[in-house]
Write an enzyme that holds these catalytic residues in place. Sequence first.
Site, short mmCIF file in Angstrom:
data_model
loop_
_atom_site.label_atom_id
_atom_site.label_comp_id
_atom_site.label_asym_id
_atom_site.label_seq_id
_atom_site.Cartn_x
_atom_site.Cartn_y
_atom_site.Cartn_z
N HIS A 101 0.88 -1.16 0.00
CA HIS A 101 0.00 0.00 0.00
C HIS A 101 0.92 1.22 0.00
O HIS A 101 2.02 1.17 0.58
CB HIS A 101 -0.83 0.11 1.28
CG HIS A 101 -1.76 -1.04 1.56
ND1 HIS A 101 -1.34 -2.19 2.16
CD2 HIS A 101 -3.09 -1.18 1.35
CE1 HIS A 101 -2.38 -3.01 2.31
NE2 HIS A 101 -3.45 -2.42 1.82
N ASP A 104 2.29 1.96 3.39
CA ASP A 104 3.24 1.01 4.01
C ASP A 104 4.66 1.48 3.78
O ASP A 104 5.54 1.26 4.61
CB ASP A 104 3.17 -0.39 3.35
CG ASP A 104 1.80 -1.00 3.33
OD1 ASP A 104 1.00 -0.64 4.19
OD2 ASP A 104 1.56 -1.85 2.44
N GLU A 268 -8.71 -13.75 -1.67
CA GLU A 268 -8.02 -14.08 -0.42
C GLU A 268 -8.74 -15.21 0.29
O GLU A 268 -9.96 -15.18 0.47
CB GLU A 268 -7.97 -12.83 0.49
CG GLU A 268 -7.26 -13.15 1.79
CD GLU A 268 -7.01 -11.93 2.67
OE1 GLU A 268 -6.66 -10.86 2.14
OE2 GLU A 268 -7.14 -12.08 3.90
N ASP A 296 -4.41 -13.94 -2.55
CA ASP A 296 -3.82 -13.56 -1.27
C ASP A 296 -3.86 -14.83 -0.42
O ASP A 296 -4.93 -15.25 0.06
CB ASP A 296 -4.60 -12.42 -0.61
CG ASP A 296 -4.05 -11.05 -1.02
OD1 ASP A 296 -3.15 -11.02 -1.88
OD2 ASP A 296 -4.50 -10.03 -0.47
N ASP A 339 -0.64 -12.61 2.17
CA ASP A 339 -1.28 -11.55 2.98
C ASP A 339 -1.51 -12.18 4.35
O ASP A 339 -2.62 -12.55 4.72
CB ASP A 339 -2.59 -11.11 2.32
CG ASP A 339 -3.15 -9.86 2.98
OD1 ASP A 339 -2.58 -9.44 4.01
OD2 ASP A 339 -4.13 -9.30 2.47
#
Length: 440
Positions: A101, A104, A268, A296, A339
């Site tokens: 991101h 981040d 995910e 993810d 993730d």
Amino acid sequence: MKEFFKEIPVIQYEGETSKNPFAFKYYDPEKEIAGKTMKEHLRFSMSYWHTMTGSGADPFGLATMIRSWDRAASPMDLAEQRVLAAFELMHKLQIPYFCFHDRDIAPEGATLSETNKNLDRIVKIIKTRMTETGIKVLWGTANLFSHPRYVHGAATSCNAEVFAYAAAQVKKALEITFELGGVNYVFWGGREGYDTLLNTNMELELDNLARFLSMALDYAGEIGFKGQYLIEPKPREPTKHQYDFDVAAALGFLRKYGLDRSFKMNIEANHATLAGHSFQHELYFARINGVLGSIDANQGDLLLGWDTDHFPGDIYSAVLALYEVLKNGGLHSGGLNFDAKTRRASFEEADLFHAYITGMDTYARALVIAHSLLQSGELENFVSTRYAGYSEGIGKEIVEQKVGFKELELYTLKHGAVQNSSGQQERLEGILNMYIMAGG
Ligand code: XLS
Ligand code: CA
Ligand code: CA
């Protein structure tokens, strides 16, 4: 250059008899399976947020993670140290990609332009490390959920100024993803959802979300971004109801606004289970709709109803996930992004390595098993026999739309009672077990 993980060597493949905790038992990057190496099939990626910025804080307690880079003098110094630590970690784990991101990698400044300057400074350092190591960006995204301005959402906020701010933020996130050669860009719906319908105009919020995505596509096209756009579904958390609930809901939304051709899904595992689906269900549904984009990789906990983002060790789920990926002809520009975060009590830096090694070994072994299972045709043959009635006689006429209700009534009157055969679920579960226990 400063070394952060001095005690830890580059992790090598040593095979399943190895007892070395800092070695791969199953992930052999150059091993070929069905004409591609494990590395090419799996396209492993590090999540910058969990690995580099995660602190172990939870609603009941403070940060626990001990990180050598946390001793930095200022937020920008910290961001720089993190880049160096991130590339050392990826290099040592042989991870070829990372996802991030915007927030981040660099801290938010007092103004948008200061924030963007911070990003530019760090992006430059990241770019240099990418060139030196050959590590690439799988996807970039914007954090449109942490800052208090996004309290009511971003693209679906009731406040048009917030919509504008979010647009400015995504504009920059697209630019830096492009600058870093990212092969995908992810839109996860942060706080795009609602907590109560008593104060919500759902229709306007959804229209605005579509407007936002169209603007993003227009701008990305203008700057020449050629990567794949991905929507990441999730049913709840942080809002009670997230608009991109699951693959089916996200696809329905995209189709309504004529956006479906531009997006695939980033699926995910833990979000699938939160939606009441298996991971395989979401991948399967995406595959048959041509939108299986990226993964993810993590897992939830059947006893906990929230997004635990646990590193994946469940071989059953990983085998069935990769079965879908193989049937999809691979992940194409997508990859397998962990993730995932270590548990709060696994607070040492070495735990990061143990976690990735377990996740990578699980998926490597799962790849071998899923490939053998698919090659054997055992499940595929069973399924095609089960539906064989649609390849001949009345079934074929149904498929070819040659009959309607009147003809089907006549058929039924003539043929009388129907005959079914067993679905043999238990036998098939036994076959799956056999492949898993044999290891491929
Ligand atoms: C949160 C999501 C998020 C996305 C990227 O639950 O998984 O981390 O992957 O914004
Ligand atoms: Ca995710
Ligand atoms: Ca998650």
